[in-house]
Write an enzyme that holds these catalytic residues in place. Structure first.
Site: not given
Ligand code: SAH
Length: 350
Positions: A103, A116, A123, A127, A130, A171, A224-225, A299, A342
């Site tokens: 995608e 993007c 991946c 997480c 995601c 990643e 970071l999250h 999201n 995202c």
């Molecule tokens: N693996 C890398 C690149 C992917 S970026 C990373 O984790 O940074 C994707 C971005 O969207 C990351 O910041 C991720 O944490 C965020 N993301 C993933 N799932 C999401 C969701 N359901 N809602 C909002 N942001 C999300």
């Protein structure tokens, strides 16, 4: 048993694609084909400026030669499916030469067109919030497959690309070499400034340090999250092998080596990581750090049960950080209605 000679033959039997090569490499290639060196420059322009999809299209090449190399692989994908969200964001499913689907998202605004890009097919990080991670992992992308995504979006919009973010599937730091090669090529061949490129990572031991040593001028973002190790492990399984303290130490080193700040991304999940005590804990970690925090309201995805916090809670979280003089922005993802935002990227058509 295969000998090293066999391996060499196998390698040379499979021609390397042309996309991703530098002007010098393309010039070498045309020479090997018995053509004059200046055709290298022509090939370069047609690949990167005009976005040629086959050598047959390159009308400045002599017809006979063009036809003889017509099947030589350039390395372009095809658009398998495209969806346009009401906010004009376009999500693409691209079919790669081996049949894999990835995608890519094009995010237009008045001044910018951001792509993007994915760095992997799927991946492996899994997480919890995601969608991409839920679909498993197939392979790393080659650098030309990353460049192709940018050229495809440029062609489809008919507009110059201003920014590229490595925030699609995958990643990037697992695929560091190809990602760094793509950065150089996007910069030198496609003409996008390094500062307009963003690499985003969830972090892996030693990898941020490796990236720092490439001394790129790109924007660097870390997902970071969570404000403490326990919470982070709950959301990001790989965090178990990468303590928060070690991650932050590597980030400080990154700032020292590159002289560039680190952006932290922090997804906001209602009742999970968005409480005032989380904001205060986060602020403590980032004290005196050259940084910016991007708060990303969650999201929704089908496979997870999280909720997006209310505006009020989001504001409260941001204000606690601001009080500590941390630069903060709230990033609402575009493309939500097309599942292009995202965390929503997956390779299904539904
Ligand atoms: N693996 C890398 C690149 C992917 S970026 C990373 O984790 O940074 C994707 C971005 O969207 C990351 O910041 C991720 O944490 C965020 N993301 C993933 N799932 C999401 C969701 N359901 N809602 C909002 N942001 C999300």
């Amino acid at each position: 048993m295969t000998t090293s000679l066999d391996n060499k033959l196998i390698k040379s039997a499979k021609p390397e694609v042309l996309l991703g090569k530098s002007l010098e490499e393309l010039t070498d290639w045309v020479r090997q084909q018995g053509q004059p060196a200046y055709r290298g420059k022509q090939l370069y322009q047609w690949l990167y400026e005009k976005g040629a999809r086959s050598l047959l299209e390159i009308s400045v090449f002599p017809k006979q030669w063009r036809e003889s190399v017509a099947d030589y692989p350039i390395g372009r994908s095809t658009i398998h499916y495209r969806q346009i969200a009401p906010d004009a964001t376009r999500k693409y499913l691209l079919r790669l030469v081996d049949g894999s689907i990835i995608e890519t998202v094009g995010i237009p605004s008045a001044k910018r067109l951001t792509v993007c890009v994915s760095s992997q097919v799927g991946c492996p990080m899994a997480c919890d919030f995601c969608a991409t991670g839920k679909g498993g992992f197939l392979r790393n992308l080659k650098h030309h497959e990353i460049i192709d995504q940018v050229l495809t979006v440029r062609e489809d919009f008919g507009r110059r690309i201003s920014n590229v973010v490595f925030m699609g599937m995958g990643e990037p730091l697992i695929n560091l070499n190809e990602v760094v090669a793509a950065v150089h090529s996007l910069n030198q061949n496609v003409g996008i400034g390094q500062r307009s490129l963003t690499i985003s990572t969830v972090g892996l031991p030693g990898k941020i340090n490796q990236l720092a040593r490439h001394n790129l001028q790109v924007t660097f973002a870390v997902s970071l999250h969570a404000s403490n190790q326990q919470l982070r492990e709950q959301l990001i399984p790989s965090a178990r092998y990468y303590p928060l303290d070690t991650l932050l130490t590597e980030c400080r080193e990154y700032v020292r080596i590159t002289g560039r700040r680190v952006t932290f991304e922090y997804i906001l999940l209602a009742g999970v990581n968005d409480l005032p005590e989380h904001a205060r804990e986060l602020a403590k970690h980032l004290h005196g750090f050259q940084t910016h925090v991007n708060l990303i309201p969650y999201n929704p995805i089908e496979e997870a049960n999280y909720q997006r916090p209310s505006q009020e809670r989001i504001k409260r979280f941001a204000n606690i950080l601001r009080r500590d003089r941390i630069s903060v922005s709230v990033r609402y993802s575009r493309g939500l209605e097309a599942d292009a935002a995202c965390g929503q990227l997956r390779t299904s058509l539904t």
